[in-house]
Design a protein around this motif. Structure first.
Motif, PDB file in Angstrom:
ATOM      1  N   ILE A  71      -1.364 -64.058   2.634  1.00  0.00           N
ATOM      2  CA  ILE A  71      -2.103 -63.856   1.394  1.00  0.00           C
ATOM      3  C   ILE A  71      -1.527 -62.628   0.701  1.00  0.00           C
ATOM      4  CG2 ILE A  71      -4.339 -63.443   0.336  1.00  0.00           C
ATOM      5  CD1 ILE A  71      -5.627 -64.716   2.799  1.00  0.00           C
ATOM      6  N   TYR A  72      -0.924 -62.863  -0.459  1.00  0.00           N
ATOM      7  CA  TYR A  72      -0.283 -61.782  -1.197  1.00  0.00           C
ATOM      8  C   TYR A  72      -1.136 -61.352  -2.389  1.00  0.00           C
ATOM      9  CZ  TYR A  72       3.915 -63.352   1.288  1.00  0.00           C
ATOM     10  OH  TYR A  72       4.823 -63.719   2.246  1.00  0.00           O
ATOM     11  N   ILE A  73      -1.188 -60.061  -2.614  1.00  0.00           N
ATOM     12  CA  ILE A  73      -1.653 -59.530  -3.887  1.00  0.00           C
ATOM     13  C   ILE A  73      -0.400 -59.088  -4.618  1.00  0.00           C
ATOM     14  CG2 ILE A  73      -3.040 -57.800  -5.069  1.00  0.00           C
ATOM     15  CD1 ILE A  73      -4.685 -59.822  -3.507  1.00  0.00           C
ATOM     16  N   ALA A  74      -0.168 -59.659  -5.774  1.00  0.00           N
ATOM     17  CA  ALA A  74       1.047 -59.373  -6.536  1.00  0.00           C
ATOM     18  C   ALA A  74       0.679 -58.816  -7.902  1.00  0.00           C
ATOM     19  CB  ALA A  74       1.886 -60.641  -6.691  1.00  0.00           C
ATOM     20  N   LYS A  75       1.350 -57.719  -8.286  1.00  0.00           N
ATOM     21  CA  LYS A  75       0.996 -57.054  -9.533  1.00  0.00           C
ATOM     22  C   LYS A  75       2.227 -56.603 -10.310  1.00  0.00           C
ATOM     23  CE  LYS A  75      -3.440 -55.149  -7.906  1.00  0.00           C
ATOM     24  NZ  LYS A  75      -4.271 -53.919  -7.818  1.00  0.00           N
TER      25      LYS A  75
ATOM     26  N   ARG B 280       9.977 -57.580  -1.425  1.00  0.00           N
ATOM     27  CA  ARG B 280       8.531 -57.613  -1.700  1.00  0.00           C
ATOM     28  C   ARG B 280       8.280 -57.923  -3.176  1.00  0.00           C
ATOM     29  NH1 ARG B 280       5.283 -55.861   2.204  1.00  0.00           N
ATOM     30  NH2 ARG B 280       3.644 -55.335   0.721  1.00  0.00           N
ATOM     31  N   GLU B 281       8.862 -59.028  -3.608  1.00  0.00           N
ATOM     32  CA  GLU B 281       8.739 -59.454  -4.999  1.00  0.00           C
ATOM     33  C   GLU B 281       8.403 -60.935  -5.085  1.00  0.00           C
ATOM     34  OE1 GLU B 281      12.030 -56.351  -6.904  1.00  0.00           O
ATOM     35  OE2 GLU B 281      12.460 -58.505  -6.806  1.00  0.00           O
TER      36      GLU B 281
ATOM     37  N   ALA C 295       0.831 -51.573   0.449  1.00  0.00           N
ATOM     38  CA  ALA C 295       1.945 -50.795  -0.093  1.00  0.00           C
ATOM     39  C   ALA C 295       1.470 -50.113  -1.364  1.00  0.00           C
ATOM     40  CB  ALA C 295       3.146 -51.691  -0.359  1.00  0.00           C
ATOM     41  N   ASP C 296       0.590 -49.137  -1.191  1.00  0.00           N
ATOM     42  CA  ASP C 296       0.000 -48.469  -2.347  1.00  0.00           C
ATOM     43  C   ASP C 296       1.017 -47.639  -3.129  1.00  0.00           C
ATOM     44  OD1 ASP C 296      -2.473 -49.516  -1.718  1.00  0.00           O
ATOM     45  OD2 ASP C 296      -3.009 -47.829  -0.436  1.00  0.00           O
ATOM     46  N   ASN C 297       2.133 -47.313  -2.467  1.00  0.00           N
ATOM     47  CA  ASN C 297       3.116 -46.465  -3.126  1.00  0.00           C
ATOM     48  C   ASN C 297       4.158 -47.253  -3.912  1.00  0.00           C
ATOM     49  OD1 ASN C 297       4.220 -47.586  -0.850  1.00  0.00           O
ATOM     50  ND2 ASN C 297       5.510 -45.830  -0.357  1.00  0.00           N
ATOM     51  N   ILE C 298       3.990 -48.573  -3.995  1.00  0.00           N
ATOM     52  CA  ILE C 298       4.945 -49.391  -4.742  1.00  0.00           C
ATOM     53  C   ILE C 298       4.796 -49.124  -6.236  1.00  0.00           C
ATOM     54  CG2 ILE C 298       5.471 -51.766  -5.454  1.00  0.00           C
ATOM     55  CD1 ILE C 298       5.077 -52.658  -2.653  1.00  0.00           C
ATOM     56  N   LYS C 299       5.903 -48.922  -6.887  1.00  0.00           N
ATOM     57  CA  LYS C 299       5.900 -48.683  -8.322  1.00  0.00           C
ATOM     58  C   LYS C 299       5.919 -50.016  -9.059  1.00  0.00           C
ATOM     59  CE  LYS C 299       8.457 -46.405 -12.037  1.00  0.00           C
ATOM     60  NZ  LYS C 299       9.670 -45.622 -12.389  1.00  0.00           N
ATOM     61  N   LEU C 300       4.911 -50.260  -9.870  1.00  0.00           N
ATOM     62  CA  LEU C 300       4.849 -51.501 -10.638  1.00  0.00           C
ATOM     63  C   LEU C 300       5.835 -51.456 -11.789  1.00  0.00           C
ATOM     64  CD1 LEU C 300       0.987 -52.106 -10.807  1.00  0.00           C
ATOM     65  CD2 LEU C 300       2.618 -52.864  -9.076  1.00  0.00           C
TER      66      LEU C 300
ATOM     67  N   ILE D  86       8.556 -64.398 -15.197  1.00  0.00           N
ATOM     68  CA  ILE D  86       8.024 -63.068 -14.921  1.00  0.00           C
ATOM     69  C   ILE D  86       8.167 -62.757 -13.434  1.00  0.00           C
ATOM     70  CG2 ILE D  86       6.367 -63.261 -16.806  1.00  0.00           C
ATOM     71  CD1 ILE D  86       4.178 -63.640 -14.671  1.00  0.00           C
ATOM     72  N   PHE D  87       8.150 -61.470 -13.114  1.00  0.00           N
ATOM     73  CA  PHE D  87       8.196 -61.093 -11.707  1.00  0.00           C
ATOM     74  C   PHE D  87       7.136 -60.044 -11.428  1.00  0.00           C
ATOM     75  CE2 PHE D  87      10.312 -57.212 -12.781  1.00  0.00           C
ATOM     76  CZ  PHE D  87      10.221 -56.390 -11.656  1.00  0.00           C
ATOM     77  N   LEU D  88       6.634 -60.075 -10.195  1.00  0.00           N
ATOM     78  CA  LEU D  88       5.550 -59.196  -9.765  1.00  0.00           C
ATOM     79  C   LEU D  88       5.925 -58.554  -8.440  1.00  0.00           C
ATOM     80  CD1 LEU D  88       2.740 -61.831 -10.339  1.00  0.00           C
ATOM     81  CD2 LEU D  88       3.140 -59.889 -11.834  1.00  0.00           C
ATOM     82  N   LYS D  89       5.390 -57.390  -8.189  1.00  0.00           N
ATOM     83  CA  LYS D  89       5.593 -56.703  -6.922  1.00  0.00           C
ATOM     84  C   LYS D  89       4.469 -57.077  -5.944  1.00  0.00           C
ATOM     85  CE  LYS D  89       9.185 -53.918  -7.591  1.00  0.00           C
ATOM     86  NZ  LYS D  89      10.366 -53.864  -6.680  1.00  0.00           N
ATOM     87  N   ILE D  90       4.839 -57.325  -4.704  1.00  0.00           N
ATOM     88  CA  ILE D  90       3.832 -57.577  -3.670  1.00  0.00           C
ATOM     89  C   ILE D  90       3.255 -56.232  -3.252  1.00  0.00           C
ATOM     90  CG2 ILE D  90       3.421 -58.411  -1.331  1.00  0.00           C
ATOM     91  CD1 ILE D  90       5.691 -60.437  -1.775  1.00  0.00           C
TER      92      ILE D  90
END
Length: 214
Positions: free
Chosen positions: A68-72, A189-190, A32-37, A53-57
């Motif tokens: 396996i999630y990458i969360a940022k 997706r959080e 999901a490269d278009n997700i806004k952090l 804290i919260f992160l976007k997947i």
């Protein structure tokens, strides 16, 4: 001409076979490269007194036994994040309002890993928020946690839902033992990383940086 056709056929056959092999691996990756952090602290409520804290997947890779999630997210205009692998074998921890003694605790059901500089920045961000300064980076080792499911249903990460987990770190070391809450919202997706107790702040930083106690 015949030689060229033979090469084309062989290349085509290779691509077909390679594609079939990849399909059989049962690994699905959803980027999901278009997700806004967003700012990881934007949902902190000062009245509650907790530093959650919260992160976007941004990436979800499904394997045979886990997601396996990458969360940022963002902290002071810097990207922060980590990899979180969650087992697909986490059952319901609460049944009919009571703890299910058979599946309450699942060892190594969540594993945290560094994704590089973004993870180093995450440790710095938490150290700043927790007021527990450190000059160390996120450990290059895998951090394994025992999980207690706070859900009345099995955790099915293939579905759009919201799951709450309690993580236990360094259970065999009283100086590093610590707990946090991990909430996963597959619909939005959080991922939320919520505090269990302020007394665990220093231990969390030490575990995530692999800092040994004296």
């Amino acid at each position: 001409m015949i030689k060229q056709l033979t090469v084309i056929i062989l290349v085509g056959l290779f691509l077909v076979l390679y594609g079939c092999r990849n399909n059989d691996s049962n690994v699905h990756k959803n980027n999901a490269d278009n997700i806004k952090l967003e700012e990881i602290t934007s949902r902190i409520d000062p009245k509650e007194g907790w530093t959650d804290i919260f992160l976007k997947i941004t990436e979800d890779t499904k394997t045979d036994s886990s997601h396996i999630y990458i969360a940022k997210g963002l902290y002071k205009n810097k990207t922060v994040g980590l990899q979180i692998e969650v087992s697909s074998k986490i059952g319901a921890g609460i049944v009919n309002g009571e703890l299910d003694g058979e599946v309450v605790f699942v060892a190594n059901a969540v594993q945290l890993k560094s994704i590089g500089p973004d993870s180093d920045e995450l440790v710095k961000a938490l150290a700043d928020l927790y007021k527990k300064p450190t000059n160390k980076n996120f450990t290059k080792e895998t951090i394994s946690a025992t999980v207690f499911s706070l859900n009345e249903k099995p955790v099915n990460l293939d579905k759009n839902d919201h799951y709450k987990l309690k993580l236990f770190f360094a259970e065999d070391d009283e100086n590093l033992y610590s707990e946090i809450y991990l909430n996963i919202n597959t619909d939005k997706r959080e991922i939320e990383i919520r505090e269990k107790d302020e007394g665990y702040r220093e231990s969390i930083i030490k575990v995530w940086t692999n800092e040994q106690t004296r």
